[in-house]
Design an enzyme around this catalytic site. Structure first.
Site, PDB file in Angstrom:
ATOM      1  CG  ASP A 213      -1.699  -1.273   1.395  1.00 12.62           C
ATOM      2  OD1 ASP A 213      -2.128  -1.847   0.378  1.00 12.62           O
ATOM      3  OD2 ASP A 213      -1.880  -1.710   2.550  1.00 12.62           O
TER       4      ASP A 213
ATOM      5  CG  ASN B 250     -16.001  -7.643   0.003  1.00 12.40           C
ATOM      6  OD1 ASN B 250     -16.168  -8.223  -1.066  1.00 12.40           O
ATOM      7  ND2 ASN B 250     -16.031  -8.280   1.165  1.00 12.40           N
TER       8      ASN B 250
ATOM      9  CD  GLU C 195      -8.847  -2.993  -1.623  1.00 13.77           C
ATOM     10  OE1 GLU C 195      -9.599  -3.144  -0.635  1.00 13.77           O
ATOM     11  OE2 GLU C 195      -7.851  -3.715  -1.844  1.00 13.77           O
TER      12      GLU C 195
ATOM     13  CG  HIS D 130      -3.250   0.260  -1.997  1.00 16.26           C
ATOM     14  ND1 HIS D 130      -4.310  -0.026  -1.179  1.00 16.26           N
ATOM     15  CD2 HIS D 130      -2.790   1.475  -1.614  1.00 16.26           C
ATOM     16  CE1 HIS D 130      -4.480   0.979  -0.326  1.00 16.26           C
ATOM     17  NE2 HIS D 130      -3.559   1.896  -0.579  1.00 16.26           N
TER      18      HIS D 130
ATOM     19  NE  ARG E  10      -0.141  -7.130   0.305  1.00 12.88           N
ATOM     20  CZ  ARG E  10      -1.229  -6.537   0.792  1.00 12.88           C
ATOM     21  NH1 ARG E  10      -2.197  -6.182  -0.023  1.00 12.88           N
ATOM     22  NH2 ARG E  10      -1.340  -6.289   2.081  1.00 12.88           N
TER      23      ARG E  10
END
Length: 321
Positions: free
Chosen positions: A13, A155, A192, A256, A290
């Site tokens: 992120d 979601n 998102e 992200h 990640r």
């Protein structure tokens, strides 16, 4: 100068922003228990830059676990870090009861001064939410975030509202996008991780969709810069993802993202996270693999962004050590 991807390992992120001649980098740490910040006058310097912990989650309470996706923003002369957090993970039913919170620091330098926990951000909907960002356009400061709505299946969706101050929105949230295309509903129905880039007479919003494995991919919204951003009819949505996994280059689940610029201001840069293997090892929630990656963002003749394929090696103009 050439930089290699992954750019910064084991930090997801990623949010890189440039203020007063310095790059500032924050991201989700693998332990999900704190908010950290790095600073460097060069992009390459972020790799080894000293990391400052701005805040550590308390042992209990509503913001005590699963600290996700911090972002640093300067709003009305004050530094804010927006981040999502949940109640203690020992309470299983509360594992994904995230809300948005903010840290605040009045110091001109975000690496100095006192960071305080400023409390929950009131988005007008008391439900699971995460991944807030903020931007200013035509004299209006906006808040853009992902949130579950009790009347919409899935979601999370993306919402936009003007900010009254760093902790409160003004007016009713406006729904910009919800998961609807096949590529947005793989594993989970998710929109998102929004990020904003204003270029070539348009306001662009990237976002990520689907489960956070190799199916994770990036989408694109855009509106005319002169349009009313709070009118859903002003926004256009690409029916296809704009940045996807690339097995040939061993990049899986890119998403992200945030945006920054090269050191000579000549090139927009895409910052994102991805894994370099397909099959996730262990619990996907706690998998630390990640990694932060970056690459130049290009533009076509009509002023639309060209994301291309993930790059293993990046040559950036004006890059210093």
């Amino acid at each position: 100068m050439k930089l290699r991807n992954p750019f910064i390992p084991n930090l997801a992120d990623p949010h890189i922003s440039r203020h007063d001649g310095h790059y500032h980098f924050t991201a989700s740490v693998p332990e999900y228990d704190r908010v950290v910040l790095r600073r460097s006058p060069t992009l390459a310097g972020l790799v080894q830059a000293q990391e400052k912990t701005l805040w550590t989650a308390p042992p209990s309470g509503p913001a005590s676990s699963l600290v996700w996706a911090p972002e640093l923003h300067r709003i009305d002369g004050t530094w804010f870090v927006y981040f999502a957090a949940a109640p203690s993970r020992e309470i299983k039913d509360d594992l994904f009861q995230h809300r948005m919170y903010a840290l605040r620091n009045p110091s001109p330098d975000p690496m100095q001064g006192e960071w305080e926990f400023a409390g929950q951000v009131d988005s007008g909907i008391d439900a699971f939410c995460l991944d807030a960002t903020s931007f200013e356009h035509r004299g209006v400061r906006y808040y853009l975030w992902a949130q579950k709505h009790p009347d919409i299946a899935g979601n999370s969706n993306l919402y936009l509202a003007p900010l009254r101050d760093g902790l409160r929105i003004r007016g009713e949230p406006v729904l910009l996008t919800k998961p609807e295309f096949d590529w947005e509903v793989q594993g989970f129905l998710v929109n998102e991780g929004p990020s904003v880039l204003i270029r070539h007479g348009r306001v662009f919003v990237t976002y990520s969709a689907s489960a956070t494995d190799e199916r994770y991919a990036m989408g694109l919204l855009w509106a005319d810069a002169d349009a009313d951003l709070l009118d859903p009819a002003s926004w256009h949505k690409s029916p296809a993802p704009v940045f996807v996994s690339d097995p040939e280059r061993e990049v899986f689940g890119p998403g992200h993202n945030s945006f920054t610029v090269a050191e000579d201001d000549s090139t927009d840069l895409l910052v994102y996270h991805a894994r370099n293997y397909r099959d996730i090892e262990g619990d996907p929630l706690w998998n630390p693999d990640r990694h932060t990656c970056l690459q130049p963002l290009h533009w076509d003749a009509d002023g639309m962004p060209l994301f291309g394929r993930p790059l293993r090696e990046v040559e950036l103009p004006g890059a210093g050590a």
